[in-house]
Design an enzyme around this catalytic site. Structure first.
Site, short mmCIF file in Angstrom:
data_model
loop_
_atom_site.label_atom_id
_atom_site.label_comp_id
_atom_site.label_asym_id
_atom_site.label_seq_id
_atom_site.Cartn_x
_atom_site.Cartn_y
_atom_site.Cartn_z
N ASN A 97 -34.41 -1.78 7.62
CA ASN A 97 -35.04 -2.30 8.83
C ASN A 97 -34.03 -2.47 9.96
OD1 ASN A 97 -37.69 -2.40 7.81
ND2 ASN A 97 -37.11 -4.17 6.58
N ASN A 104 -36.33 -10.04 5.96
CA ASN A 104 -37.07 -9.18 5.05
C ASN A 104 -37.83 -9.98 4.00
OD1 ASN A 104 -36.22 -6.81 6.29
ND2 ASN A 104 -34.37 -6.64 5.04
N SER A 128 -29.69 -1.59 0.35
CA SER A 128 -30.68 -2.63 0.08
C SER A 128 -31.88 -2.63 1.03
CB SER A 128 -30.00 -3.99 0.11
OG SER A 128 -29.27 -4.14 1.30
N GLY A 148 -27.48 -14.40 -0.01
CA GLY A 148 -27.72 -15.58 -0.85
C GLY A 148 -27.39 -15.34 -2.31
N GLY A 149 -27.27 -14.07 -2.68
CA GLY A 149 -26.80 -13.74 -4.02
C GLY A 149 -27.88 -13.42 -5.04
N GLY A 150 -29.15 -13.39 -4.61
CA GLY A 150 -30.21 -13.08 -5.57
C GLY A 150 -30.15 -11.65 -6.08
N GLU A 194 -19.57 -7.85 1.32
CA GLU A 194 -19.96 -8.75 2.41
C GLU A 194 -19.27 -8.34 3.70
OE1 GLU A 194 -18.52 -12.61 1.26
OE2 GLU A 194 -20.52 -13.47 1.56
N LYS A 218 -36.50 -6.65 -1.40
CA LYS A 218 -37.04 -8.00 -1.62
C LYS A 218 -38.47 -8.01 -2.14
CE LYS A 218 -33.86 -10.73 1.08
NZ LYS A 218 -33.57 -11.86 0.18
#
Lengths: 322, 322
Positions: free
Chosen positions: B309, B80, B306, B179-181, B203, B53
């Site tokens: 954490n 994140n 991705s 969210g798909g970003g 998912e 992110k």
């Protein structure tokens, strides 16, 4: 006191040539921020086989005469070097014959075989003589774990990358020391490219032969029984090599020792706080930063995290979960 | 069924511009071999704050008009994204005001504060209205977590890097979907650069709103109570965003769901076999490869890991040590 020779130090041109040979084959590791201010991490645990040794093995095998290389390559090791040579030999499409002492962990033997190498188990006292014998019988070239200029030049590519990525206020590079191939290559690169930066070695107190050598100015060997006491199983070599000793004498500023508790603490904090799986041998540099900062110059430090092949039992234990 | 709009898709030029903006600030992550044949890993867990992110937040803040940026930035998140905006704002020397629901884990709140952000805790039902109110009162620009073209373009730089590093036989890129970003940016890059490669979302079955949306062809929302069931706490967003939905509709080949057991299994195997600390949300792609290979094209697959954490308790548990 062990024999000393005078050989030409590995130079920056040999390291640049190594970088050209291994580019795209070894991982170009990034320099990572850490959770600890002024500490950057060089994560060599991300290499194939989980250790920096892939760099030296790739460079040494790539630099062989093609006719010689076609015979296959020989190595002796019970650790990451065995897997690195097996991996690099497979990469170049030649056979690897690896001599491993028969008391080595089953896990390491299987990992080497899984990379396509022929493994020959020998009694521990034949671990040096048997490969020599094989080399003479077969003409296969030996890829030594550290006392070889192509191996040192390969490991030195880490130093080139640190120079490319590190900020201007870099003052210190911390490097684990065992046979000394890794620190020799990095020190040679940094001496040429950042002559004001100090390269400092880190060793377990329980395998502190290089620190004693540096302190006394003479290459000193410890017994295998001594060095076997540390949990950092990649750093149990009982003396640095002859060519490494010349680099350590002239291009390394200091060698710091860390305790077993400090090593295990750093191993756990690397996982939990820095998200890096390091083996204890790879965590000694972070241990030095966290516990011996007073011995380091002010400014930004890079810690080389040399490998990630940790025993699952040790991993669970450092996470407070055994 | 949620509202749908028609906006222009994020294009390759915006992604290339994002890459120029974040170069040297976000980590240029390597593409790693994995212990599993034909699977390569893109380790975004190595970014500062431990997640991809940072890329979107850096790009969005860098792209603000300097006069607007000087006011500071706003964001709402409990995960994140909050830390990414705090980190990127500090990098650009502006303040970050982060609205976090008061039921968020203490650990995450403290991590955001430690990055220098001002954290405002609000009742969970005000988590969207309060930031809007603040934006109107202060003129501070909002950095949304996914439904914003600069954020999508920033995440899309991962796609550029995959194209640069992946072999010619790459057929599939697996990307976590919340969210798909992230998947929107990567799909936009891959559609432009490797049009024959399939981008496939992954998912948790327990938060399978995007998979249902893709199957039915309509953007569908699940309830927070539904999506809260999964251990993959980064993937609990209850619907994809409007602009992301347009990318998912047109540039994503499929969305696969994985079970909780598959996610935890993959999380443990990434640590023990691939030496990567991934949070469960980051391990879903590896879970899809290991457990649903039959749904993937033949050839080489890249799994985007991705983030890293992970809650220490979950980490100990997946290592079989709790």
């Amino acid at each position: 006191m062990l024999p000393e020779t005078t050989q030409e130090l590995v130079g920056i041109d040999e390291i640049r040539a190594a970088a050209d040979r291994i580019r795209g084959h070894a991982v170009r590791t990034p320099l990572l921020d850490s959770p600890w201010p002024e500490l950057l991490l060089k994560p060599e645990n991300l290499q194939p086989i989980g250790a920096f040794k892939i760099r030296g093995a790739l460079n040494a095998i790539a630099h062989l005469d093609p006719d010689v290389r076609a015979r296959g390559v020989l190595a002796h090791s019970s650790g990451n070097h065995a897997q690195a040579v097996a991996w690099a030999a497979r990469f170049y499409g030649v056979t690897a014959h690896i001599v491993i002492p028969d008391n080595a962990p089953r896990r390491k033997i299987e990992a080497t075989e899984a990379l396509g190498a022929t493994v020959e188990l020998v009694p521990v006292e034949q671990r040096f003589s048997r490969p020599e014998e094989l080399a003479q019988q077969t003409g296969m070239p030996m890829i030594p774990p550290f006392d070889h200029r192509d191996v040192i030049a390969g490991q030195g590519t880490i130093g080139l990358e640190i120079d490319e990525d590190a900020p201007a206020d870099l003052t210190t590079v911390l490097v684990p020391v065992s046979g000394g191939g890794l620190i020799s290559g990095i020190a040679a690169a940094i001496a040429a490219l950042r002559p004001d930066v100090q390269v400092i070695g880190v060793e377990p107190e329980l395998a502190g032969d290089a620190a004693e050598s540096k302190r006394t100015g003479r290459r000193i060997g410890w017994t295998p029984a001594d060095t076997a006491r540390t949990v950092a199983d990649g750093l149990r070599t009982f003396s640095v090599g002859e060519l490494p000793w010349q680099h350590i004498s002239s291009q390394v500023a200091d060698i710091i020792t860390v305790t077993e508790d400090e090593i295990l603490d750093a191993t756990g904090r690397l996982v939990l706080d820095a998200r890096l799986v390091a083996e204890p041998s790879g965590a000694v540099t972070t241990a030095a930063f966290l516990h011996h900062r007073d011995r380091l110059p002010a400014g930004t430090t890079v810690a080389v995290v040399s490998g990630g092949n940790i025993d699952p039992t040790v991993l669970r234990s450092v996470l407070g979960a055994s």
